[in-house]
Design an enzyme around this catalytic site. Structure first.
Site, short mmCIF file in Angstrom:
data_model
loop_
_atom_site.label_atom_id
_atom_site.label_comp_id
_atom_site.label_asym_id
_atom_site.label_seq_id
_atom_site.Cartn_x
_atom_site.Cartn_y
_atom_site.Cartn_z
N LYS A 190 0.86 -1.18 0.00
CA LYS A 190 0.00 0.00 0.00
C LYS A 190 0.90 1.24 0.00
O LYS A 190 1.73 1.41 0.88
CB LYS A 190 -0.90 0.00 1.24
CG LYS A 190 -1.78 1.24 1.32
CD LYS A 190 -2.75 1.15 2.48
CE LYS A 190 -3.57 2.42 2.59
NZ LYS A 190 -4.52 2.37 3.70
N ARG A 200 -10.55 9.98 2.28
CA ARG A 200 -10.33 10.64 3.57
C ARG A 200 -11.40 11.68 3.83
O ARG A 200 -11.77 11.92 4.98
CB ARG A 200 -8.92 11.24 3.62
CG ARG A 200 -7.85 10.14 3.64
CD ARG A 200 -6.43 10.69 3.64
NE ARG A 200 -5.45 9.63 3.48
CZ ARG A 200 -4.15 9.82 3.26
NH1 ARG A 200 -3.67 11.05 3.19
NH2 ARG A 200 -3.34 8.80 3.11
N LYS A 214 1.36 9.97 5.41
CA LYS A 214 1.54 8.64 6.01
C LYS A 214 2.81 7.97 5.50
O LYS A 214 2.92 6.75 5.55
CB LYS A 214 0.29 7.79 5.71
CG LYS A 214 -1.01 8.42 6.23
CD LYS A 214 -2.21 7.47 6.15
CE LYS A 214 -3.45 8.10 6.77
NZ LYS A 214 -4.59 7.15 6.78
N GLU A 230 7.53 -6.66 1.10
CA GLU A 230 6.31 -6.52 1.92
C GLU A 230 5.40 -7.75 1.75
O GLU A 230 4.90 -8.30 2.72
CB GLU A 230 5.52 -5.26 1.49
CG GLU A 230 6.05 -3.96 2.06
CD GLU A 230 5.64 -3.77 3.53
OE1 GLU A 230 5.00 -4.67 4.11
OE2 GLU A 230 5.99 -2.71 4.09
N LYS A 245 -2.31 -1.51 -3.78
CA LYS A 245 -3.16 -0.33 -3.70
C LYS A 245 -2.30 0.93 -3.78
O LYS A 245 -1.27 0.99 -3.10
CB LYS A 245 -3.88 -0.40 -2.35
CG LYS A 245 -4.77 0.75 -2.04
CD LYS A 245 -5.33 0.55 -0.66
CE LYS A 245 -6.11 1.80 -0.30
NZ LYS A 245 -6.54 1.82 1.05
N SER A 271 -10.21 5.72 -4.24
CA SER A 271 -11.17 6.82 -4.39
C SER A 271 -10.75 7.85 -5.44
O SER A 271 -11.57 8.27 -6.26
CB SER A 271 -11.37 7.50 -3.04
OG SER A 271 -10.13 7.94 -2.50
N TYR A 310 -15.55 1.41 -6.18
CA TYR A 310 -16.78 2.12 -5.81
C TYR A 310 -17.82 2.01 -6.92
O TYR A 310 -18.99 2.30 -6.71
CB TYR A 310 -16.46 3.59 -5.50
CG TYR A 310 -15.49 3.71 -4.35
CD1 TYR A 310 -15.92 3.56 -3.04
CD2 TYR A 310 -14.12 3.89 -4.58
CE1 TYR A 310 -15.02 3.60 -1.98
CE2 TYR A 310 -13.22 3.93 -3.52
CZ TYR A 310 -13.67 3.79 -2.23
OH TYR A 310 -12.78 3.81 -1.20
C1 PBG Z 1 -7.33 3.45 5.87
C2 PBG Z 1 -7.63 3.29 4.43
C3 PBG Z 1 -7.44 4.22 3.41
C4 PBG Z 1 -7.98 3.66 2.27
C5 PBG Z 1 -8.48 2.41 2.62
N1 PBG Z 1 -8.23 2.18 3.97
C6 PBG Z 1 -6.91 5.60 3.42
C7 PBG Z 1 -5.56 5.88 3.89
O1 PBG Z 1 -4.72 4.98 4.02
O2 PBG Z 1 -5.33 7.04 4.17
C8 PBG Z 1 -8.07 4.36 0.94
C9 PBG Z 1 -9.15 3.92 0.04
C10 PBG Z 1 -9.46 4.85 -1.06
O3 PBG Z 1 -8.83 5.90 -1.29
O4 PBG Z 1 -10.43 4.54 -1.77
N2 PBG Z 1 -6.12 3.01 6.32
#
Ligand code: PBG
Length: 321
Positions: A190, A200, A214, A230, A245, A271, A310
């Site tokens: 990720k 968010r 992050k 990983e 992701k 998203s 989505y």
């Molecule tokens: C939370 C999480 C996130 C997403 C899924 N689980 C956001 C992040 O890591 O800040 C993102 C999903 C998306 O953008 O559709 N840890």
């Protein structure tokens, strides 16, 4: 080369890859209340649903052939804290949503995110101390969070927090609590991506993060060998499925992961990827249906076994259920 492209029957016959409704996982945002659907401004076509409506929507999605949903809670500000303690409350929003979805459906997989960001006042996925995200203290809480979700009836625990060593600890914790049958889907590779913005907004962690990023736990977009390390760790620790992701900008990673490990490999069309396509289509730049199906098919072609999107409900309708 054009001989095999000359007629639809022949193109259908030589086609190498396909996107089917069985490949789709639908992420659902749940919020408190009853009978309320609130559109997410930055995610066209996506709404936050109260638990009752989420259960109904999940049943409708199942009727269209969708095989699994992923539940994301929008936690009210008064339930957030510095340590994200609400994450381990058996009666929290996510757990109530899982119970309701399970009660309203049969043969629909329910996936739960494991991470503290919906529950923390600072919007980070872990416990923050003096500006540092604590790894092992966070993992202790994640194990408890996984167990309460399993108790609620969640089929697949999906840690998205990117702490080190959490897959093994969660696997052991689930086994010891009597949940050996519950699967773990590791968000293994990720990336610290710009494409999570609308998510968010949807869960309300953007305002908590206040521009903080992050990068001390999510991966550097420049790295690819690191993604394999990983995934290797998560597989060794007991992951049943692994995820890459975001999706479209990381299909090279998907291909390497699939070829190297041969694991069930899921891809998250996040998203920002989804929203850009929707807005582009709305502005007449691309045909929505064709562009969405093409990008999701690209994920399958790269080696994905399933895709979180989505657009799952629309796609299921386009594909004919
Ligand atoms: C939370 C999480 C996130 C997403 C899924 N689980 C956001 C992040 O890591 O800040 C993102 C999903 C998306 O953008 O559709 N840890």
């Amino acid at each position: 080369m054009r001989r095999t492209r000359q007629a639809p029957w022949l193109r259908d016959m030589v086609r190498e890859h396909a996107l089917t409704t069985a490949d789709l996982i639908w992420p659902i945002f749940v919020h408190e209340g009853e009978g309320v659907e609130t559109p997410v401004a930055s995610l066209p076509g996506v709404s936050r649903l109260t638990v009752d409506l989420a259960a109904k929507a999940a049943a409708e999605a199942r009727a269209l052939g969708i095989r699994a949903v992923a539940v994301f809670p929008v936690v009210p500000a008064e339930k957030k804290s510095a340590d994200g303690a609400e994450a381990v409350n058996e009666a929290n929003l996510a757990c109530r949503a899982v119970r309701a979805i399970k009660a309203a459906t049969t043969d629909l997989g329910v996936i739960c995110d494991v991470a503290l960001d919906p529950y923390t006042t600072h919007g980070h996925d872990g416990i923050l101390k003096d500006g540092v995200i604590l790894n092992d203290a966070t993992v202790d809480v994640l194990v408890e969070q996984a167990i309460v979700q399993a108790k609620a009836g969640c089929d697949v625990i999906a840690p998205s927090d990117m702490m080190d060593g959490r897959i093994g600890r969660i696997r052991d914790g689930l086994d010891a609590a009597g949940f050996a049958h519950v699967s773990v889907l590791a968000y293994a590779a990720k990336y610290a991506s710009a494409f999570y913005g609308p998510f968010r907004d949807a869960v309300g962690s953007a305002s908590s993060l206040k521009g903080g990023d992050k990068s001390t736990y999510q991966m550097d977009p420049a790295n690819t060998d690191e993604a394999l390390r990983e995934v290797a760790l998560d597989v060794a620790e007991g992951a049943d499925m692994v995820m890459v992701k975001p999706g479209l900008p990381y299909l090279d990673i998907v291909r390497r992961v699939k070829d190297t490990f041969g694991m069930p490999t899921f891809v998250y069309q996040v998203s920002g990827e989804y929203a850009l396509l929707k807005v582009g289509a709305k502005n007449g730049l691309v045909d929505e249906r064709r562009a969405m199906l093409e990008t999701l098919l690209a994920m399958k072609r790269a080696g994905a076994d399933a895709v979180l999107t989505y657009a799952a409900v629309d796609v299921a309708k386009w594909l004919g259920g």
